[in-house]
Write an enzyme that holds these catalytic residues in place. Sequence first.
Site, PDB file in Angstrom:
ATOM      1  N   HIS A  98      -2.052  -5.420   1.442  1.00  0.00           N
ATOM      2  CA  HIS A  98      -3.444  -6.130   1.254  1.00  0.00           C
ATOM      3  C   HIS A  98      -3.014  -7.590   0.556  1.00  0.00           C
ATOM      4  CE1 HIS A  98      -7.596  -6.736  -0.243  1.00  0.00           C
ATOM      5  NE2 HIS A  98      -6.994  -7.117  -1.565  1.00  0.00           N
ATOM      6  N   ARG A 120       2.064  -7.267   8.497  1.00  0.00           N
ATOM      7  CA  ARG A 120       1.400  -6.195   9.118  1.00  0.00           C
ATOM      8  C   ARG A 120       1.893  -5.749  10.555  1.00  0.00           C
ATOM      9  NH1 ARG A 120      -4.198  -8.652   6.894  1.00  0.00           N
ATOM     10  NH2 ARG A 120      -4.407  -7.422   4.966  1.00  0.00           N
ATOM     11  N   LYS A 146       0.878  -1.319   0.027  1.00  0.00           N
ATOM     12  CA  LYS A 146       0.127   0.082   0.177  1.00  0.00           C
ATOM     13  C   LYS A 146       0.775   1.410   0.001  1.00  0.00           C
ATOM     14  CE  LYS A 146      -3.936  -2.004   2.384  1.00  0.00           C
ATOM     15  NZ  LYS A 146      -4.898  -1.975   3.654  1.00  0.00           N
ATOM     16  N   ASN A 169      -2.098  -0.293   7.101  1.00  0.00           N
ATOM     17  CA  ASN A 169      -1.480  -1.765   7.696  1.00  0.00           C
ATOM     18  C   ASN A 169      -0.399  -2.165   6.543  1.00  0.00           C
ATOM     19  OD1 ASN A 169      -3.341  -2.246   5.727  1.00  0.00           O
ATOM     20  ND2 ASN A 169      -4.418  -3.850   6.892  1.00  0.00           N
TER      21      ASN A 169
END
Length: 282
Positions: A240, A227, A127, A237
Amino acid sequence: MGSKKKEVALQVNISTQELWEEMLGSRGLTVVDVYQGWCGPCKPVVSLFQKMRIELGLELLHFALAEADSLDVLEKYRGKCEPTFLFYAVTDEALFGAVKCPPREKDGGEDGDTVSSEKTCTLAIIKPDAVAHGKADEIIMKIQEAGFDILLNEERTLTEEEMQVFYQHRAEEEAFDKLVHHMCSGPSHLLILTMTEDTEDAVTAWQTFLGPCDPNVARREYPESLRAQYGTDMPFNAVHGSRDREDAKRELALLFPSFKFSDKDVEAPQDAEAQTVVSESI
């Protein structure tokens, strides 16, 4: 007196078997929102598909609504409360030429526009928060050390439209807008993963390696997970992963339209000679 222009319908409500067959025979891509009478169609996605249809062309993209209780062909979708979208395509060479997506630069060779795999695959996204902190290369190294093969690694900034559809199952949550905004806030790394030895399901293995969604929970319960190591708090976090095989198929079809699944991952419809089901997700 001037004649009124005929208004073009941006969506069709399918209420009979005859209309169903006619709609699914339309040249181009037909997206069917299967809804329940007691909850109605998915309103946020309706407006999105209408916008896409105007931009892509009325002859290439069709959007339809179908109530599960009104059509026998949709019997297996009755009584479900999750958004359900069925995708049907009737194509020819001319249509492929018209809707072909422009090639993106991909790691791993000049001919990276089409990727295929005979193994079970899943989607991984590093992310924007992890990319911004310079952790992408480190995470990728850990992914490979954990026994995953990276079939494709693409860095790009996701769009708001993509993420609204991607997270449509969370549209009613209070944090939906914040999540979409975060995912579009900067570059992400999009990876297609499979297992090197194919000894276990890649989707399950990737979920385990990720750890719980909340990084604080991950640090308490699974301190070695990605994470726990790279996430800060929700929704930051770091990574994904697809929840299950159905989710993996849906997400990969959305973000990598040219990705080819093996026969064991995608089953062709039994009663559609003229149509091809591109994807079907719940």
